[in-house]
Write a protein that holds these residues in place. Structure first.
Motif, PDB file in Angstrom:
ATOM      1  N   ARG A  40      11.281  -7.604   6.782  1.00  0.00           N
ATOM      2  CA  ARG A  40      10.660  -6.285   6.727  1.00  0.00           C
ATOM      3  C   ARG A  40      10.180  -5.940   5.319  1.00  0.00           C
ATOM      4  N   ASN A  41      10.822  -6.543   4.319  1.00  0.00           N
ATOM      5  CA  ASN A  41      10.495  -6.223   2.934  1.00  0.00           C
ATOM      6  C   ASN A  41      10.431  -7.489   2.092  1.00  0.00           C
ATOM      7  N   LEU A  42      10.072  -7.295   0.842  1.00  0.00           N
ATOM      8  CA  LEU A  42      10.028  -8.391  -0.122  1.00  0.00           C
ATOM      9  C   LEU A  42      10.558  -7.865  -1.447  1.00  0.00           C
ATOM     10  N   TRP A  43      11.668  -8.459  -1.910  1.00  0.00           N
ATOM     11  CA  TRP A  43      12.225  -8.101  -3.213  1.00  0.00           C
ATOM     12  C   TRP A  43      11.640  -9.022  -4.267  1.00  0.00           C
ATOM     13  N   LEU A  44      11.113  -8.419  -5.326  1.00  0.00           N
ATOM     14  CA  LEU A  44      10.510  -9.173  -6.415  1.00  0.00           C
ATOM     15  C   LEU A  44      11.151  -8.794  -7.742  1.00  0.00           C
ATOM     16  N   GLU A  45      11.191  -9.757  -8.648  1.00  0.00           N
ATOM     17  CA  GLU A  45      11.583  -9.509 -10.027  1.00  0.00           C
ATOM     18  C   GLU A  45      10.346  -9.744 -10.876  1.00  0.00           C
ATOM     19  N   VAL A  46      10.011  -8.768 -11.691  1.00  0.00           N
ATOM     20  CA  VAL A  46       8.854  -8.875 -12.578  1.00  0.00           C
ATOM     21  C   VAL A  46       9.380  -8.863 -14.007  1.00  0.00           C
ATOM     22  N   SER A  47       9.008  -9.876 -14.775  1.00  0.00           N
ATOM     23  CA  SER A  47       9.446  -9.953 -16.167  1.00  0.00           C
ATOM     24  C   SER A  47       8.235 -10.243 -17.046  1.00  0.00           C
ATOM     25  N   TYR A  48       8.406 -10.045 -18.322  1.00  0.00           N
ATOM     26  CA  TYR A  48       7.311 -10.281 -19.255  1.00  0.00           C
ATOM     27  C   TYR A  48       7.850 -10.941 -20.512  1.00  0.00           C
ATOM     28  N   ALA A  49       6.993 -11.662 -21.170  1.00  0.00           N
ATOM     29  CA  ALA A  49       7.369 -12.345 -22.401  1.00  0.00           C
ATOM     30  C   ALA A  49       7.277 -11.373 -23.565  1.00  0.00           C
ATOM     31  N   ILE A 102       9.304  -4.135  -1.997  1.00  0.00           N
ATOM     32  CA  ILE A 102       8.069  -3.775  -1.318  1.00  0.00           C
ATOM     33  C   ILE A 102       8.319  -3.813   0.183  1.00  0.00           C
ATOM     34  N   GLU A 103       8.191  -2.677   0.824  1.00  0.00           N
ATOM     35  CA  GLU A 103       8.382  -2.598   2.269  1.00  0.00           C
ATOM     36  C   GLU A 103       7.078  -3.006   2.948  1.00  0.00           C
ATOM     37  N   LEU A 104       7.146  -4.089   3.697  1.00  0.00           N
ATOM     38  CA  LEU A 104       5.958  -4.622   4.354  1.00  0.00           C
ATOM     39  C   LEU A 104       5.821  -4.138   5.794  1.00  0.00           C
ATOM     40  N   ALA A 105       6.938  -3.739   6.397  1.00  0.00           N
ATOM     41  CA  ALA A 105       6.921  -3.265   7.787  1.00  0.00           C
ATOM     42  C   ALA A 105       7.919  -2.136   7.943  1.00  0.00           C
ATOM     43  N   ASP A 106       7.697  -1.276   8.943  1.00  0.00           N
ATOM     44  CA  ASP A 106       8.655  -0.203   9.204  1.00  0.00           C
ATOM     45  C   ASP A 106       9.795  -0.725  10.076  1.00  0.00           C
ATOM     46  N   ALA A 107      10.736   0.139  10.437  1.00  0.00           N
ATOM     47  CA  ALA A 107      11.913  -0.257  11.211  1.00  0.00           C
ATOM     48  C   ALA A 107      11.544  -0.803  12.590  1.00  0.00           C
ATOM     49  N   MET A 108      10.385  -0.446  13.083  1.00  0.00           N
ATOM     50  CA  MET A 108       9.934  -0.916  14.400  1.00  0.00           C
ATOM     51  C   MET A 108       9.115  -2.214  14.298  1.00  0.00           C
ATOM     52  N   GLY A 109       8.919  -2.712  13.088  1.00  0.00           N
ATOM     53  CA  GLY A 109       8.186  -3.957  12.906  1.00  0.00           C
ATOM     54  C   GLY A 109       6.683  -3.795  12.766  1.00  0.00           C
ATOM     55  N   ARG A 110       6.201  -2.574  12.575  1.00  0.00           N
ATOM     56  CA  ARG A 110       4.765  -2.345  12.373  1.00  0.00           C
ATOM     57  C   ARG A 110       4.435  -2.561  10.904  1.00  0.00           C
ATOM     58  N   TRP A 111       3.444  -3.407  10.647  1.00  0.00           N
ATOM     59  CA  TRP A 111       3.062  -3.739   9.282  1.00  0.00           C
ATOM     60  C   TRP A 111       2.437  -2.531   8.591  1.00  0.00           C
ATOM     61  N   HIS A 112       2.775  -2.335   7.315  1.00  0.00           N
ATOM     62  CA  HIS A 112       2.206  -1.248   6.516  1.00  0.00           C
ATOM     63  C   HIS A 112       0.859  -1.604   5.906  1.00  0.00           C
ATOM     64  N   GLY A 113       0.642  -2.844   5.626  1.00  0.00           N
ATOM     65  CA  GLY A 113      -0.545  -3.256   4.892  1.00  0.00           C
ATOM     66  C   GLY A 113      -1.830  -3.134   5.681  1.00  0.00           C
ATOM     67  N   ARG A 114      -2.888  -3.462   4.990  1.00  0.00           N
ATOM     68  CA  ARG A 114      -4.213  -3.467   5.607  1.00  0.00           C
ATOM     69  C   ARG A 114      -4.696  -4.905   5.668  1.00  0.00           C
ATOM     70  N   GLY A 115      -5.490  -5.167   6.655  1.00  0.00           N
ATOM     71  CA  GLY A 115      -6.048  -6.499   6.760  1.00  0.00           C
ATOM     72  C   GLY A 115      -6.616  -6.743   8.132  1.00  0.00           C
ATOM     73  N   MET A 116      -7.246  -7.877   8.234  1.00  0.00           N
ATOM     74  CA  MET A 116      -7.825  -8.275   9.508  1.00  0.00           C
ATOM     75  C   MET A 116      -7.295  -9.657   9.854  1.00  0.00           C
ATOM     76  N   GLY A 117      -7.240  -9.940  11.118  1.00  0.00           N
ATOM     77  CA  GLY A 117      -6.776 -11.253  11.533  1.00  0.00           C
ATOM     78  C   GLY A 117      -5.283 -11.394  11.340  1.00  0.00           C
ATOM     79  N   LEU A 118      -4.877 -12.523  10.776  1.00  0.00           N
ATOM     80  CA  LEU A 118      -3.457 -12.826  10.658  1.00  0.00           C
ATOM     81  C   LEU A 118      -2.841 -12.423   9.328  1.00  0.00           C
ATOM     82  N   SER A 119      -3.630 -11.875   8.409  1.00  0.00           N
ATOM     83  CA  SER A 119      -3.119 -11.517   7.084  1.00  0.00           C
ATOM     84  C   SER A 119      -3.154 -10.017   6.855  1.00  0.00           C
ATOM     85  N   MET A 120      -2.148  -9.542   6.130  1.00  0.00           N
ATOM     86  CA  MET A 120      -2.051  -8.139   5.738  1.00  0.00           C
ATOM     87  C   MET A 120      -1.849  -8.106   4.223  1.00  0.00           C
TER      88      MET A 120
END
Length: 164
Positions: A81-90, A103-121
């Motif tokens: 449903r989400n993606l945890w990222l670590e961002v660092s800098y030199a 980053i929450e990519l989908a809600d609790a019901m599995g509906r994607w938050h992003g925008r896109g067409m076809g198989l990618s969001m």
């Protein structure tokens, strides 16, 4: 086609192109922005693989403060449903962790938050606070999910907008 219809159509086209040029930017580095994107291998994104972005278009080499946006493109086959990222800098002589981002990519019901067409969001999220960045000092992004290899993440990008 008569001159009555050609001239207004030509003027409209010039107006649209002029407006688009203003939106895209002049490309002369005067706005001190930075963006870059990296494709993820179809074999998956390994936990140990940090994606590195090197700002090379900033107009000055001093450390700038600004807003950092993270862009994630994923397939509908992404298992979480989400993606945890670590961002660092030199920094000048070390690597500093800037922040973790959920980053929450989908809600609790599995509906994607992003925008896109076809198989990618695609989803865009903002790191909280002001992010330091300097020319030729790498920004690194890696996933910190509880999986050795993530499948379904297709592309990661960073967009940096300096504070005014």
């Amino acid at each position: 086609m008569s001159m009555k219809t050609t001239l207004p159509a030509l003027m409209a086209a010039v107006l649209i192109l002029t407006a688009c040029n203003g939106l895209v930017g002049r490309g002369d580095g005067d706005d001190n922005r930075f963006s870059d994107f990296a494709d993820i291998s179809g074999n998956g994104w390994l936990y140990t693989d940090a994606i590195e972005f090197e700002p090379d278009t900033l107009r000055d080499s001093i450390v700038n403060q600004g807003t950092m946006l993270i862009s994630v493109r994923h397939g509908k086959n992404y298992l979480y449903r989400n993606l945890w990222l670590e961002v660092s800098y030199a920094d000048t002589d070390s690597t500093r962790r800037a922040d973790t981002l959920n980053i929450e990519l989908a809600d609790a019901m599995g509906r994607w938050h992003g925008r896109g067409m076809g198989l990618s969001m695609e989803v865009l999220d903002t790191l909280p606070g002001s992010f330091p960045i300097a020319e030729h000092r790498a920004v690194r992004v890696r996933h910190i999910m509880r999986a050795d290899t993530l499948h379904g993440i297709e592309r990661i990008g960073v967009v940096y907008i300096p504070n005014e």
